[in-house]
Design a protein around this motif. Structure first.
Motif, PDB file in Angstrom:
ATOM      1  N   ALA A   9       8.345  16.454   3.919  1.00  0.00           N
ATOM      2  CA  ALA A   9       8.041  17.045   5.331  1.00  0.00           C
ATOM      3  C   ALA A   9       6.291  17.957   4.870  1.00  0.00           C
ATOM      4  O   ALA A   9       5.786  18.512   5.285  1.00  0.00           O
ATOM      5  N   GLU A  10       6.444  17.929   3.243  1.00  0.00           N
ATOM      6  CA  GLU A  10       5.439  18.408   3.262  1.00  0.00           C
ATOM      7  C   GLU A  10       4.197  17.655   2.888  1.00  0.00           C
ATOM      8  O   GLU A  10       2.795  17.647   2.823  1.00  0.00           O
ATOM      9  N   VAL A  11       4.333  16.110   3.291  1.00  0.00           N
ATOM     10  CA  VAL A  11       3.072  15.498   3.770  1.00  0.00           C
ATOM     11  C   VAL A  11       2.810  15.653   4.780  1.00  0.00           C
ATOM     12  O   VAL A  11       1.786  15.982   5.315  1.00  0.00           O
ATOM     13  N   LEU A  12       3.637  15.558   5.920  1.00  0.00           N
ATOM     14  CA  LEU A  12       3.107  16.341   7.136  1.00  0.00           C
ATOM     15  C   LEU A  12       2.743  17.441   8.082  1.00  0.00           C
ATOM     16  O   LEU A  12       2.619  17.889   8.404  1.00  0.00           O
ATOM     17  N   PRO A  52      -2.700  13.963   2.271  1.00  0.00           N
ATOM     18  CA  PRO A  52      -1.912  13.981   2.649  1.00  0.00           C
ATOM     19  C   PRO A  52      -0.867  14.077   1.194  1.00  0.00           C
ATOM     20  O   PRO A  52       0.355  14.210   1.189  1.00  0.00           O
ATOM     21  N   VAL A  53      -1.489  13.940   0.062  1.00  0.00           N
ATOM     22  CA  VAL A  53      -1.031  13.497  -1.076  1.00  0.00           C
ATOM     23  C   VAL A  53      -1.945  14.347  -2.320  1.00  0.00           C
ATOM     24  O   VAL A  53      -3.218  14.643  -1.742  1.00  0.00           O
ATOM     25  N   SER A  54      -1.443  14.515  -3.063  1.00  0.00           N
ATOM     26  CA  SER A  54      -2.023  14.470  -4.398  1.00  0.00           C
ATOM     27  C   SER A  54      -2.316  13.493  -5.292  1.00  0.00           C
ATOM     28  O   SER A  54      -1.546  12.456  -5.522  1.00  0.00           O
ATOM     29  N   ASP A 155      14.413  13.649   5.922  1.00  0.00           N
ATOM     30  CA  ASP A 155      15.456  14.109   6.985  1.00  0.00           C
ATOM     31  C   ASP A 155      15.369  15.822   6.596  1.00  0.00           C
ATOM     32  O   ASP A 155      15.754  15.879   6.856  1.00  0.00           O
ATOM     33  N   ASP A 156      14.628  16.185   5.818  1.00  0.00           N
ATOM     34  CA  ASP A 156      13.870  17.457   5.850  1.00  0.00           C
ATOM     35  C   ASP A 156      12.979  17.621   6.601  1.00  0.00           C
ATOM     36  O   ASP A 156      12.325  18.985   6.751  1.00  0.00           O
ATOM     37  N   VAL A 157      12.127  16.674   7.037  1.00  0.00           N
ATOM     38  CA  VAL A 157      11.298  17.023   8.973  1.00  0.00           C
ATOM     39  C   VAL A 157      12.253  17.560   9.586  1.00  0.00           C
ATOM     40  O   VAL A 157      12.925  16.878  10.038  1.00  0.00           O
ATOM     41  N   GLY A 189       4.590  25.164  17.472  1.00  0.00           N
ATOM     42  CA  GLY A 189       4.307  25.114  15.289  1.00  0.00           C
ATOM     43  C   GLY A 189       5.432  24.634  14.743  1.00  0.00           C
ATOM     44  O   GLY A 189       5.252  24.981  13.260  1.00  0.00           O
ATOM     45  N   GLU A 190       7.043  24.700  15.191  1.00  0.00           N
ATOM     46  CA  GLU A 190       7.506  24.468  13.801  1.00  0.00           C
ATOM     47  C   GLU A 190       7.986  22.663  14.298  1.00  0.00           C
ATOM     48  O   GLU A 190       7.259  22.712  13.118  1.00  0.00           O
ATOM     49  N   ALA A 191       8.812  22.426  14.901  1.00  0.00           N
ATOM     50  CA  ALA A 191       9.678  20.698  14.571  1.00  0.00           C
ATOM     51  C   ALA A 191       8.272  20.466  15.740  1.00  0.00           C
ATOM     52  O   ALA A 191       7.646  20.862  16.114  1.00  0.00           O
ATOM     53  N   PHE A 192       8.667  18.874  14.661  1.00  0.00           N
ATOM     54  CA  PHE A 192       7.705  18.165  15.359  1.00  0.00           C
ATOM     55  C   PHE A 192       9.413  18.053  16.624  1.00  0.00           C
ATOM     56  O   PHE A 192       9.888  18.063  16.532  1.00  0.00           O
ATOM     57  N   VAL A 193       8.243  17.296  17.631  1.00  0.00           N
ATOM     58  CA  VAL A 193       8.936  16.501  19.423  1.00  0.00           C
ATOM     59  C   VAL A 193       8.812  15.677  19.506  1.00  0.00           C
ATOM     60  O   VAL A 193       7.553  15.380  19.209  1.00  0.00           O
TER      61      VAL A 193
END
Length: 302
Positions: A9-12, A52-54, A155-157, A189-193
């Motif tokens: 999720a942190e990437v997206l 998207p990454v460090s 799965d955390d997305v 602003g919350e979940a992706f749909v």
């Protein structure tokens, strides 16, 4: 087949929209690249390109883009040695469509701008600005366009499938597309749909104006090899041996009974989400009521 890479999720989190399949670019075949659309979710930015990454920039390179009358001749490739998030550590991120403000040796943090988004000849005219991202092992060819590792959404997305009956009212028009007011995001602003296929899973891809599409989060009962995929009872195509890539049938999308170029499907979390119709040869006005169907090519709604 190469082992896939799971995007946490942190990437997206830096982006308003994403798509694995909605592209004519071969690098997306089999969901091996992702297009990330910054939108305006954070700080109102529309031209900056959040990383998207460090990690550390390995190389930047100017590359030739397909010739288009509406786009510059060149694009840019940025290679980043990933150090975070942990799931991507040790991989190399390939980023396109950004005029780099970084150079080899620079340390970048996730969310930091890599430069300014550009619209090169890889873009169809109806496509919004975005970063194209693929991930590879360091021992792979890092310059070749195709060959990145298959990507999965973690799965955390939070990703919700929205029912859509194929109808809506035009709320936005462009030279080559229109956007409808449905399906409506229930919590912007919350979940992706995304648009739900009939049995399960979220449709991702250009139907049928790009060669194929994908089915995300198919779950049980849909998405196995050979499964038939449909929308509102209209058959779209068949799932391949990877369990998610869809080969479109010979189909035509229609709007109010007349053929259009296609239907653009993707995942989004912004409040402007709605069905996007690709229709450079048709004109619609804001307020028009539209019914979308998918037919076998050569047949008519009428």
């Amino acid at each position: 087949m190469d082992a896939g890479v799971t995007l946490p999720a942190e990437v997206l989190s830096w982006y308003a929209r994403f798509s694995l399949y909605n592209s004519p670019y071969r690098a997306h075949d089999g969901g091996r690249a992702i297009d990330l659309y910054p939108g305006t979710l954070r700080d109102g930015r529309t031209t900056e390109a959040p990383c998207p990454v460090s990690g550390t920039v390995r190389e930047t390179k100017t590359v030739r883009a397909p010739p288009k009358s509406y786009a510059p001749e060149h694009d840019h490739l940025i290679l980043i040695d990933c150090e975070g998030p942990a799931a991507l550590e040790g991989l190399v991120a390939r980023v396109l469509h950004v005029d780099p403000a970084v150079e080899a040796g620079d340390r970048v943090e996730a969310g930091e701008s890599l430069g300014e988004l550009v619209r090169a000849g890889f873009f169809a005219p109806w496509v919004d600005n975005h970063l194209h991202v693929g991930l590879r092992r360091p021992d792979q060819n890092l310059h070749r366009a195709s060959g990145s590792l298959p990507l999965e959404i973690g799965d955390d997305v939070e990703l919700r499938a929205l029912e859509w009956d194929g109808t809506g009212t035009v709320v936005e028009t462009g030279e080559t597309y229109v956007v409808l007011d449905s399906p409506t995001h229930p919590a912007p602003g919350e979940a992706f749909v995304g648009v739900r296929a009939d049995s399960a899973g979220i449709l991702d891809g250009g139907i049928p104006h790009y060669d194929g599409g994908g089915l995300l989060r198919a779950g049980n009962g849909n998405g196995g090899e050979g499964a038939s995929i449909s929308l509102n009872g209209d058959r779209l195509g068949t799932v391949g041996d990877d369990g998610r890539t869809i080969a479109w049938d010979g189909i035509t999308v229609t709007a109010n009974g007349d053929p259009i170029t296609g239907l653009s499907t993707f995942c989004a979390r912004d409040g402007d989400f709605g069905a996007k119709l690709i229709c450079p040869d048709r004109s619609f006005d804001v307020g028009d009521r539209v019914t979308v169907r998918v037919r076998s090519s050569g047949t008519s709604d009428r």
